[in-house]
Write a protein that holds these residues in place. Structure first.
Motif, PDB file in Angstrom:
ATOM      1  N   GLU A  33       0.825  -1.236   0.227  1.00  0.00           N
ATOM      2  CA  GLU A  33       0.015  -0.050   0.102  1.00  0.00           C
ATOM      3  C   GLU A  33       0.781   1.260   0.062  1.00  0.00           C
ATOM      4  O   GLU A  33       0.759   2.213   0.928  1.00  0.00           O
ATOM      5  N   LEU A  34       1.827   1.395  -0.976  1.00  0.00           N
ATOM      6  CA  LEU A  34       2.845   2.146  -1.004  1.00  0.00           C
ATOM      7  C   LEU A  34       1.969   3.694  -1.665  1.00  0.00           C
ATOM      8  O   LEU A  34       1.132   3.619  -2.426  1.00  0.00           O
ATOM      9  N   SER A  35       2.446   4.753  -1.022  1.00  0.00           N
ATOM     10  CA  SER A  35       1.778   6.138  -1.267  1.00  0.00           C
ATOM     11  C   SER A  35       2.394   6.204  -2.909  1.00  0.00           C
ATOM     12  O   SER A  35       3.469   6.502  -3.097  1.00  0.00           O
ATOM     13  N   THR A  36       1.499   6.468  -4.025  1.00  0.00           N
ATOM     14  CA  THR A  36       1.639   6.116  -5.310  1.00  0.00           C
ATOM     15  C   THR A  36       0.746   7.514  -6.017  1.00  0.00           C
ATOM     16  O   THR A  36      -0.306   7.690  -5.445  1.00  0.00           O
ATOM     17  N   ALA A  37       1.646   8.097  -6.794  1.00  0.00           N
ATOM     18  CA  ALA A  37       0.715   9.089  -7.858  1.00  0.00           C
ATOM     19  C   ALA A  37       0.760   8.356  -9.273  1.00  0.00           C
ATOM     20  O   ALA A  37       1.529   8.055  -9.751  1.00  0.00           O
ATOM     21  N   ILE A  38      -0.362   8.717  -9.770  1.00  0.00           N
ATOM     22  CA  ILE A  38      -0.648   8.415 -11.219  1.00  0.00           C
ATOM     23  C   ILE A  38      -1.122   9.579 -12.011  1.00  0.00           C
ATOM     24  O   ILE A  38      -2.108  10.167 -11.659  1.00  0.00           O
ATOM     25  N   LEU A  39      -0.326   9.636 -13.155  1.00  0.00           N
ATOM     26  CA  LEU A  39      -0.793  10.891 -14.184  1.00  0.00           C
ATOM     27  C   LEU A  39      -0.930  10.323 -15.277  1.00  0.00           C
ATOM     28  O   LEU A  39      -0.134   9.421 -15.944  1.00  0.00           O
ATOM     29  N   PHE A  40      -2.093  10.564 -16.214  1.00  0.00           N
ATOM     30  CA  PHE A  40      -2.149  10.420 -17.689  1.00  0.00           C
ATOM     31  C   PHE A  40      -2.366  11.517 -18.301  1.00  0.00           C
ATOM     32  O   PHE A  40      -2.345  12.738 -17.645  1.00  0.00           O
ATOM     33  N   PRO A  41      -2.091  11.679 -19.783  1.00  0.00           N
ATOM     34  CA  PRO A  41      -2.277  12.711 -20.499  1.00  0.00           C
ATOM     35  C   PRO A  41      -3.724  13.271 -20.391  1.00  0.00           C
ATOM     36  O   PRO A  41      -4.555  12.562 -20.076  1.00  0.00           O
ATOM     37  N   SER A  42      -3.716  14.486 -20.720  1.00  0.00           N
ATOM     38  CA  SER A  42      -4.911  15.373 -20.620  1.00  0.00           C
ATOM     39  C   SER A  42      -5.890  14.739 -21.549  1.00  0.00           C
ATOM     40  O   SER A  42      -7.076  14.793 -21.490  1.00  0.00           O
ATOM     41  N   TRP A  43      -5.360  14.287 -22.605  1.00  0.00           N
ATOM     42  CA  TRP A  43      -6.183  13.855 -23.816  1.00  0.00           C
ATOM     43  C   TRP A  43      -6.835  12.229 -23.675  1.00  0.00           C
ATOM     44  O   TRP A  43      -7.381  11.868 -24.456  1.00  0.00           O
ATOM     45  N   HIS A  44      -6.086  11.823 -22.684  1.00  0.00           N
ATOM     46  CA  HIS A  44      -6.358  10.311 -22.482  1.00  0.00           C
ATOM     47  C   HIS A  44      -7.777   9.964 -22.134  1.00  0.00           C
ATOM     48  O   HIS A  44      -7.933  10.414 -20.940  1.00  0.00           O
ATOM     49  N   GLU A  69       6.095  18.482 -13.586  1.00  0.00           N
ATOM     50  CA  GLU A  69       7.115  17.836 -14.482  1.00  0.00           C
ATOM     51  C   GLU A  69       6.603  16.391 -14.967  1.00  0.00           C
ATOM     52  O   GLU A  69       6.385  15.916 -16.154  1.00  0.00           O
ATOM     53  N   PRO A  70       6.128  15.479 -13.877  1.00  0.00           N
ATOM     54  CA  PRO A  70       5.337  14.369 -14.323  1.00  0.00           C
ATOM     55  C   PRO A  70       4.285  14.428 -15.366  1.00  0.00           C
ATOM     56  O   PRO A  70       4.251  13.756 -16.135  1.00  0.00           O
ATOM     57  N   GLN A  71       3.558  15.743 -15.078  1.00  0.00           N
ATOM     58  CA  GLN A  71       2.549  15.636 -15.945  1.00  0.00           C
ATOM     59  C   GLN A  71       2.905  16.274 -17.506  1.00  0.00           C
ATOM     60  O   GLN A  71       2.285  15.797 -18.338  1.00  0.00           O
ATOM     61  N   TRP A  72       4.097  16.800 -17.517  1.00  0.00           N
ATOM     62  CA  TRP A  72       4.703  17.241 -18.940  1.00  0.00           C
ATOM     63  C   TRP A  72       5.002  15.751 -19.547  1.00  0.00           C
ATOM     64  O   TRP A  72       4.867  15.750 -20.750  1.00  0.00           O
ATOM     65  N   TRP A  73       5.700  14.821 -18.714  1.00  0.00           N
ATOM     66  CA  TRP A  73       5.905  13.533 -19.398  1.00  0.00           C
ATOM     67  C   TRP A  73       4.697  12.979 -19.626  1.00  0.00           C
ATOM     68  O   TRP A  73       4.655  12.234 -20.812  1.00  0.00           O
ATOM     69  N   ALA A  74       3.678  12.977 -18.876  1.00  0.00           N
ATOM     70  CA  ALA A  74       2.460  12.305 -19.457  1.00  0.00           C
ATOM     71  C   ALA A  74       1.882  12.794 -20.605  1.00  0.00           C
ATOM     72  O   ALA A  74       1.517  12.190 -21.440  1.00  0.00           O
ATOM     73  N   GLU A  75       2.031  14.209 -20.821  1.00  0.00           N
ATOM     74  CA  GLU A  75       1.649  14.917 -22.114  1.00  0.00           C
ATOM     75  C   GLU A  75       2.166  14.162 -23.299  1.00  0.00           C
ATOM     76  O   GLU A  75       1.884  14.432 -24.438  1.00  0.00           O
ATOM     77  N   GLN A  76       3.476  13.722 -22.999  1.00  0.00           N
ATOM     78  CA  GLN A  76       4.230  13.276 -24.146  1.00  0.00           C
ATOM     79  C   GLN A  76       3.806  11.896 -24.573  1.00  0.00           C
ATOM     80  O   GLN A  76       4.367  11.028 -25.492  1.00  0.00           O
ATOM     81  N   GLY A  77       2.878  11.467 -23.898  1.00  0.00           N
ATOM     82  CA  GLY A  77       2.274   9.782 -24.223  1.00  0.00           C
ATOM     83  C   GLY A  77       2.492   8.961 -23.254  1.00  0.00           C
ATOM     84  O   GLY A  77       2.242   7.737 -23.638  1.00  0.00           O
ATOM     85  N   PHE A  78       2.938   9.035 -22.189  1.00  0.00           N
ATOM     86  CA  PHE A  78       3.357   8.260 -21.090  1.00  0.00           C
ATOM     87  C   PHE A  78       2.019   8.136 -20.066  1.00  0.00           C
ATOM     88  O   PHE A  78       1.622   9.178 -19.589  1.00  0.00           O
ATOM     89  N   ALA A  79       2.164   6.971 -19.515  1.00  0.00           N
ATOM     90  CA  ALA A  79       1.332   7.004 -18.182  1.00  0.00           C
ATOM     91  C   ALA A  79       2.546   6.872 -17.025  1.00  0.00           C
ATOM     92  O   ALA A  79       3.249   5.964 -16.942  1.00  0.00           O
ATOM     93  N   VAL A  80       2.391   8.179 -16.195  1.00  0.00           N
ATOM     94  CA  VAL A  80       3.538   8.196 -15.149  1.00  0.00           C
ATOM     95  C   VAL A  80       3.134   7.750 -13.902  1.00  0.00           C
ATOM     96  O   VAL A  80       1.856   8.254 -13.296  1.00  0.00           O
ATOM     97  N   ILE A  81       4.042   7.124 -13.339  1.00  0.00           N
ATOM     98  CA  ILE A  81       3.974   6.671 -11.756  1.00  0.00           C
ATOM     99  C   ILE A  81       5.155   7.084 -10.917  1.00  0.00           C
ATOM    100  O   ILE A  81       5.971   6.864 -11.373  1.00  0.00           O
TER     101      ILE A  81
END
Length: 687
Positions: free
Chosen positions: A448-459, A490-502
């Motif tokens: 149950e690790l503290s985790t953030a998930i970010l997807f692209p705005s268009w996903h 910065e993680p959201q910027w990576w998400a906007e490049q097409g990644f699911a960022v964790i």
């Protein structure tokens, strides 16, 4: 044309420029002194005043008006800023007297005094470049360090006296040694007495410490810079203490343990905190300033290690001790000898003691840091909304800084003694990012690790599987997963490049209690297990959104170590990695940090956590990035791993950054570094 996110993030120093900081509240509770740049892209920090009665701001010191457009910093000040991760310029620090009537600061090594009432600034003549100037509590004298000597200047007469002069080139008075500044957050080496007639002064002798050299291969005409670096298992600097009087008297203050953690000198006398080399025993000692003899006030022990908590020791107005210690599974505020907080509330730091009221930070939920007060043995929340909060308190006034996931940037509010709140009273001038984080905070995996998930705005959920980017720090003593919007730009910027960022915080990270932090003991590779655990946990929640055949990982410092470790030991999970400034051989990292977690090298816990022996295992794309001027994680880490990979015949990529330190503050470097990483990962994953 609007700047791209990488360029804007670089220009704004990760959106920290323009954010108010460095608050000092007057004891009358009528004024707040603070630091802030004029805009979110202005790197020159100014000194300001906020009038609580009128709610107005006043510019006190503008470095440009003083002719300090281009800073010429002495080497000791550059080192201090590197240790404190200070990326701005101008007035980055200041000191006031007890009544907050005047302040001193250094600009380009020159000493300045400002009258906080009139705003008049005058430069004080000194025999050399000034480091860490501090007014005495009475406001009549200023102490500072130059050339390793501690000096005091009388403000009325201008008489400037050397109180302690180094006996040879490896000695300094009044400065913090490398490990104190880098690993213990002690940025100072002297403390004034309340009456301003004496000082408690640290003498540092670096001669026992190993001599390293930081070279600049891009400029072979420049000599290598010598540096005393205390690598794990080797000698530390010798730090001794003295009470030095303005009359020239000197009294030694002997103590037995390896590390001087911190010191205070208040109305109840001086006290120091020391720590053993194995960091399992910490002592709080009172000091008799007349004789130098010490008396034990408290001793804490732990079979693994003891954490250093900011803000303690402190004392209530009657001298009652304010401390933080681990008990019953929690990190608890101790008033006298009595725990004031429950084990479920993890205390992060003591921020101020105002009479009998203690202002402190604590976490009930690991991703949140709230403000609390303790008065009369009763604790009360100052902030209750999810977020990350800090603050100061004096004269019954509390300054509260806050960040959250719902609001942009940092807000600063002032709470008056009657409890009324002046919301957003001190303005933030930070730039607005060109994107909005879409972050979900979850508990992931079997732990149950503290985790953030970010997807692209268009996903659109379920519309297709995205390649995954793990973006951790992942090591002890630091968190990435906090309820603060700026953490995920910065993680959201990576998400906007097409990644699911964790982004996942594994064992060893703070906020979940001492036992969780200590699980990392003797084995840093557990942090890799936790990244895999978090990935699998998120994949179970978002099976239709993650492409586990294309998983990359990137990180800096410990995160860089973790990224390289991932492709070396778990190529079945990770398919490409960018390792920035990675520690590859823990014998090359410093004593205080490394021995805290892995013990002494002779105990045999280093090889299992180091990367060099794994070089022959690499069969995934790996980009190693390192600043050649890095004096914290030196470039030898990357170069030795690269040599081992070459010897094993394993292809890899190395990106050396000439003239760049551990911080990478240079605008062009910071911008293009992101773009080069993106290009590498896309090609490596076949995107």
């Amino acid at each position: 044309m609007t700047d791209s996110f990488p360029r804007l993030q670089a220009r704004t120093r990760r959106f920290t420029l323009g954010v108010p900081r460095g608050f000092t509240i007057s004891p009358q509770g009528d004024r707040v002194i603070f630091l802030r740049t004029k805009s979110g892209i202005d790197p020159v920090t100014c000194l300001w005043e906020f009038d609580i009665a009128t709610g107005t701001e006043r510019l006190l010191v503008d470095p440009l008006a003083l002719g300090a457009a281009d800073e010429d910093l002495p080497p000791e000040e550059r080192a201090r800023r590197e240790r404190s991760r200070e990326s701005a310029g101008g007035v980055v620090g200041y000191s006031t007297d007890r009544q907050v009537r005047a302040a001193v600061f250094a600009l380009s090594g020159e000493l300045h005094l400002v009258d906080l009432s009139s705003g008049a600034v005058r430069r004080l003549e000194t025999p050399g470049p000034v480091i860490d100037p501090r007014l005495d509590p009475t406001g009549t004298k200023v102490a500072y360090v130059t050339g390793g000597a501690l000096r005091v200047q009388d403000l009325a007469t201008g008489t400037d006296t050397a109180l302690a002069t180094p006996e040879h080139d490896e000695v300094s008075y009044g400065l913090a040694e490398f490990v104190a500044a880098e690993e213990m957050d002690r940025m100072r080496g002297y403390w004034w007495s309340p009456s301003g007639d004496r000082l408690l002064v640290a003498r540092v002798d670096d001669s026992p410490v190993g001599l390293w050299h930081i070279a600049d291969p891009a400029n072979p005409d420049r000599p290598a810079v010598p540096q005393r670096y205390p690598a794990a298992g080797t000698a530390n600097a010798e730090v001794s203490l003295f009470v030095i009087g303005l009359d020239g008297s000197r009294v030694a203050v002997p103590y037995e343990q390896e590390y001087l953690v911190t010191a205070i000198w208040d109305a109840h006398g001086p006290a120091i905190v020391t720590l053993s080399r194995d960091q399992r025993t910490m002592r709080l000692l009172s000091v008799d300033p007349a004789t130098g003899t010490t008396e034990s006030l408290r001793e804490d022990t732990d079979p693994a290690w003891l954490d250093i908590v900011a803000g303690v020791p402190a004392r209530l107005s009657d001298g009652t001790l304010v401390w933080v210690a681990d008990a019953e599974g929690g990190r608890r505020l101790i008033i006298g000898s009595t725990p004031a907080t429950p084990p479920s509330l993890q205390v992060r730091a003591v921020l101020d003691v105002d009479g009998d009221t203690v202002l402190f930070q604590a976490s009930g939920e690991p991703t949140e840091i709230n403000l609390w007060t303790c008065s009369g043995g009763t604790i009360s929340p100052v902030t209750m909304e999810p977020g990350v909060y800090g603050g100061r308190r004096a004269g019954g006034v509390t300054v509260v800084t806050g960040q959250s996931l719902e609001t942009e940037g940092t807000s600063v509010s002032v709470i008056r003694p009657d409890g009324s709140r002046m919301a957003d009273s001190i303005r933030s001038m930070a730039e607005r990012p060109s994107l909005d984080p879409r972050v979900s905070l979850v508990r992931a995996g079997s732990r149950e690790l503290s985790t953030a998930i970010l997807f692209p705005s268009w996903h659109v959920p379920g519309s297709g599987r995205l390649p995954v980017l793990m973006d951790p720090y992942g090591g002890p003593h630091a968190q990435r997963v906090l309820a603060a919007r700026r953490m995920f730009l910065e993680p959201q910027w990576w998400a906007e490049q097409g990644f699911a960022v964790i982004v996942a915080d594994g064992r060893g990270t703070p906020g979940r209690g001492p036992a969780f932090e200590r699980e990392i003991r003797h084995d840093f590779t557990l942090s890799l297990e936790d990244q895999v655990d978090a990935l699998q946990g998120v994949a179970a929640q978002h099976a239709d959104d993650l492409d586990l055949s294309r998983v990359a990982i990137r990180g800096w410092s410990f995160g860089g170590y973790l990224a390289a470790l991932a492709v070396l030991r778990r190529p079945d999970v990770f398919h490409a990695a960018v390792a920035g400034a990675p520690v590859t051989d823990w014998r090359l990292y410093d004593t205080c940090y490394t021995e805290r977690y892995l013990g002494h090298p002779d105990e045999g816990h280093y090889e299992a956590s180091s990367l060099l022996a794994d070089a022959e295992k690499l069969d995934r794309p790996l980009l190693l990035v390192h600043g050649l001027a890095d004096d914290n994680v030196v470039a030898a880490h990357t170069l030795r791993l690269s040599s081992a990979l070459l010897a094993a015949g394993r292809p890899h990529t190395v990106l050396p950054l000439s003239g760049v330190t551990h911080m990478t503050p240079q605008e062009v470097v910071a911008e293009n570094l992101l773009l080069l990483q993106l290009d590498f990962l896309k090609k490596s994953l076949g995107l």
